[in-house]
Every structure is written in structure tokens, then in C-alpha cells.
Scaffold this active site. Structure first.
Site, mmCIF file in Angstrom:
data_model
loop_
_atom_site.group_PDB
_atom_site.id
_atom_site.type_symbol
_atom_site.label_atom_id
_atom_site.label_comp_id
_atom_site.label_asym_id
_atom_site.label_seq_id
_atom_site.Cartn_x
_atom_site.Cartn_y
_atom_site.Cartn_z
ATOM 1 N N ASP A 39 -40.774 -31.671 -0.211
ATOM 2 C CA ASP A 39 -39.662 -31.481 -1.404
ATOM 3 C C ASP A 39 -39.974 -30.773 -2.460
ATOM 4 O OD1 ASP A 39 -38.037 -33.145 0.083
ATOM 5 O OD2 ASP A 39 -39.241 -34.919 -0.261
ATOM 6 N N HIS A 98 -33.942 -28.614 2.923
ATOM 7 C CA HIS A 98 -34.464 -27.431 2.146
ATOM 8 C C HIS A 98 -33.100 -27.157 1.231
ATOM 9 C CE1 HIS A 98 -37.894 -25.753 4.663
ATOM 10 N NE2 HIS A 98 -37.950 -27.007 4.368
#
Ligand code: GDP
Length: 425
Positions: free
Chosen positions: A13, A41
Site C-alpha cells: 500500500d 493498486h
């Protein structure tokens, strides 16, 4: 720029998607080479906001060929849903701009069931799986108990293969977990509803990549998660079940001869971690809540609140080393603008001694952070586009991190949009 990998340095992340989306402008091919639909993503561009789980983040650029390599956990059902979502927002997907490796193994319907059943069995000791079937998938792949995407072109052989696998898997489902068994009718429906949809995109991507390499095309390798989740180098067993490192890119992409000259490691300006496992620099209480809100730290796949913490120099240095990163993209610097003093974890305290070496996973539980504070800058920096225009204290923060992790920071992002970036080259 020649071949380049974009990888996560921390727990995932970090903002890899936005970096791939930005940099694909200079590339011809983008390859996802490991992992599956267990991460997201995030990409924000002229088409909207997307949380891409399996599709490579180059999918929005005209003329870029996007490849799902043999190393990914190919979930036909989720991939098709994601493809439909992207297409509904005006993005064109054709076998010319999306290619799926015929050597990618298929995530079978029971992998998700098994992930969920095992987390339930573990109860309090759960790993914090996203329940997308990734761990059961990779264990079956290494046991040679799943099927390759290319087998869809051999329907008779595939049905016989699936029947054998189903017989074996039903033993685990019914005898270990007392769960419902699968039938061939269920698998045939899955083949028709999900697999047939992605079939036109399946091809020999290894041959395509080899030709692209010979033709001097520029290839970008996109990783999922980060160094500390790598199966071999991460915080085992709180890792993922694949290799998130740049070194795996040649294998998982289908281009074993690839030489990766640039490795861009993506690092967040503070720390976050989804799920279970040791997280030495973790913040708690109001301090954590404030940072979580400022950075909007909730999982792209699960919506789970992410654990947050101070920037961790010990873990990041280790992550840089594991990835052999040649440069760093530091993301989300803007999120820290509200802080008067910015905490940074500079060392760990372990068994009464300070260390700057990242410890063996079993020792991590006992480590505590040594925190130092840097001055904040106290103003909005999201409109800044040149490093020298950042407030002095923000420049100092970046320079401090750069020196501490011993790798040049060439990009600093100050907002989620494609152009919210400072390039320092
Ligand atoms: P990835 O899996 O590594 O691509 O990262 P995620 O997409 O899970 O998380 C990154 C999150 O941060 C996303 O919501 C992005 O839109 C957001 N983001 C990325 N860069 C920046 C930035 O510089 N500033 C802010 N405020 N948000 C960012």
C-alpha cells in the site's frame, strides 16, 4: 530508461499503482509478475478512480501492452469482473493491449473457500488473510495441483484434469473442514461463466516478451505488496505466499533472461500495515486515528482500517536492501502536513540493546521502537511541484530519510492524482 521494476519497500500500500500509472508514459509493456487479487493498486486519472487488483496499472495508457505473467494467481472470476468495471468506464481492453500468460496457474473456486475455512479454524491465531484464496492457491501451485490458463485450449484434457483435482480437494473440504464438496457441474459452470470470458486474452506471453526485448521495447515490471511481505524475506508467516521482490520479476513475468537495471522502490512517508503480524513502529489511540484519517488508510480490497505508525528506518533500510532498489519514490508526504513534530523510528530496542538491523521474524515481537522527532512544516504542500518550493522543514524530512535509508529519493508525491508529483532528477 531500460527495464525497470516498481516494487514496494514496506508492508504494501505504498502507492505503487500511482507510480506505475505515472511512469508507463515512458514504457511499451507493463507486466504484473506475482500475487493476485489480494491487494489493490489505486490509480486516479482522467477515467476516474480505480482499485486495480489484478490488471496491470498500465492499462489506461494507449499503446502500452499489459501482461499478466505466469507468476500471478489468476482468478478468472475476479479478473473478468475487474475487466468489466474498467471497460464500463471507457477503457478499451483487447487482446492487443491485455495479454494473459498461458503458463499462469488458475485460482480455482475452492481456493477462496479454503482460505476462509482455514482463517475460521485459526480463530484468534488467524493470519489476517484477505480471503482471496492466495495462500491455498500458491500451496497447490507448488504441489502441482492446479491448472494452467493454457489448458483452457484443451477442453477434454482439462475436464479430466479438473476431475482428478476435484476428487483430491473434496477430501480436504469434507474431511478436514466438514464443508460442501464440489461437483463437475459446478466446475463446468465456472469454466463457461468465467474462464471463457478471459480465454481470448490468453497467449504465449513469454514469446511476446522475448520479441519485445529483442525489439528494444521498454518493459516495466509491476510488483504487488512490499519487501516485508515477501515469502522468503518478509515477516514470515505474516507474509504473502509469493515473492514480492524485484529479483522474482524475470521468473514471474515470463522473461527469465530479463536484466532489471532500475528498481524503483516505493516508500510511504509514514508506515502502514494491513492485517496481523509484528509492526514495531505502530501508533495507537488518538495519534493513530488522526494519521489514519489524514492518510485515508483503509484497505483498497477489504476496507479494513490499516494499522499506522511512524516512518520506520530499520524496516525501510532492510526493504531497500532486499529489493536492491536503485532509487526511491517517497509517497504521501502531504499527509504529514498536519503534524507539528513528526515521529521517526530510527532504531529498535531489542533485549536491552539498540539495533539498526532488522531482526529475525521471531525476535520482532519483542522489539520496541526508538523514536526521534523532526520538525513539521505546518502548511499544505499538495500544490508544490518542485523540490526547492517545498517548505524547508519538508525538504529536511525528505533529506533525513534519504540519508538514513542510503538510497536516492527521486520522486516525492504530494497527492493521489497523476500530476501531484515532484521529480528530483
Ligand atoms: P499500492 O497498492 O501500493 O498501489 O497502494 P494503495 O493504492 O493501496 O494505497 C495508496 C493510497 O494512497 C491510494 O489511495 C492512493 O490514491 C493514495 N496516494 C498515493 N500517493 C499519494 C500521495 O502522494 N498523497 C496522498 N494524499 N495520497 C496518495
Amino acid at each position: 530508461m531500460s527495464n525497470c521494476a516498481i516494487v514496494g519497500i514496506n508492508w504494501g500500500d505504498e502507492g505503487k499503482g500511482r507510480m506505475v500509472d505515472l511512469l508507463t508514459e515512458d514504457y511499451d509493456v507493463v507486466v504484473r509478475y506475482q500475487g493476485g487479487g489480494n491487494a489493490g493498486h489505486t490509480v486516479i486519472n482522467e477515467h476516474g478512480k480505480f482499485a486495480l487488483h489484478l490488471l496491470p496499472s498500465g492499462i489506461f495508457r494507449d499503446g502500452v501492452v499489459n501482461i499478466l505473467g505466469n507468476g500471478v494467481a489468476l482468478d478468472p472470476e475476479n479478473l473478468w469482473a475487474e475487466m468489466q468495471d474498467v471497460m464500463s468506464k471507457g477503457v478499451t481492453l483487447t487482446p492487443d493491449n491485455l495479454k494473459i500468460s498461458d503458463r499462469a496457474s488458475l485460482l480455482l473456486p475452492w481456493h477462496r473457500d479454503l482460505d476462509e475455512l482455514e482463517e475460521m479454524r485459526l480463530g484468534d491465531k488467524k493470519y489476517g488473510s484477505t480471503k482471496q484464496g492466495i495462500a491455498p492457491f500458491y500451496s497447490d501451485k507448488y504441489q502441482k495441483k492446479t491448472v494452467l490458463a493454457g489448458e483452457l485450449f484443451y477442453p477434454e484434457e482439462l475436464k479430466a484434469h479438473l476431475a482428478d483435482l476435484m476428487e483430491w480437494k473434496n477430501l480436504t473440504l469434507t474431511r478436514v473442514y466438514s464443508a460442501r464438496p464440489y461437483t463437475m457441474e459446478m466446475l463446468e459452470e465456472w469454466l463457461t461463466v468465467s474462464c471463457e470470458k478471459i480465454k481470448p486474452y490468453i497467449c504465449d506471453t513469454g514469446a511476446f516478451l522475448k520479441a519485445a526485448q529483442s525489439g528494444g521495447k521498454k518493459i516495466l515490471f509491476e510488483a504487488q505488496l512490499g519487501s516485508l511481505r515477501d515469502l522468503d524475506y518478509g515477516i514470515y508467516p505474516y507474509t504473502t505466499s509469493s515473492n514480492t521482490t524485484a529479483a522474482y520479476a524475470p521468473i514471474g513475468s515470463g522473461l527469465p533472461s530479463a536484466r532489471i537495471t532500475n528498481v524503483i522502490g516505493v516508500v510511504k512517508a509514514y508506515s502502514t500495515c494491513v492485517g496481523e503480524g509484528p509492526f514495531v513502529c505502530e501508533m495507537f489511540g488518538d495519534e493513530a486515528e488522526e494519521l489514519r484519517k489524514a492518510g485515508f488508510e483503509y484497505g483498497a480490497k477489504t476496507g479494513r482500517p490499516r494499522r499506522v505508525g511512524a516512518f520506520d528506518i530499520v524496516a525501510t533500510r532492510y526493504g531497500v536492501e532486499v529489493q536492491a532498489a536503485t532509487e526511491i519514490a517517497l509517497t504521501k508526504l502531504d499527509v504529514l502536513s498536519y503534524m507539528k513534530k513528526i515521529p521517526v523510528c530510527t532504531r529498535y530496542l531489542l533485549n536491552g540493546e539498540q539495533t539498526s538491523r532488522f531482526p529475525f521474524p521471531s525476535a520482532l515481537q519483542k522489539a520496541t521502537p526508538v523514536i526521534e522527532y523532526l520538525d513539521g512544516w505546518g502548511c499544505d504542500i499538495s500544490g508544490v511541484r518542485r523540490f526547492e518550493d517545498l517548505p524547508k522543514k519538508a525538504q529536511e524530512y525528505v533529506n533525513f530519510i534519504e540519508k538514513a535509508i542510503d538510497c536516492p529519493i527521486t520522486y516525492v508525491s504530494v497527492g493521489p492524482e497523476r500530476d501531484s508529483i515532484i521529480i528530483r532528477k
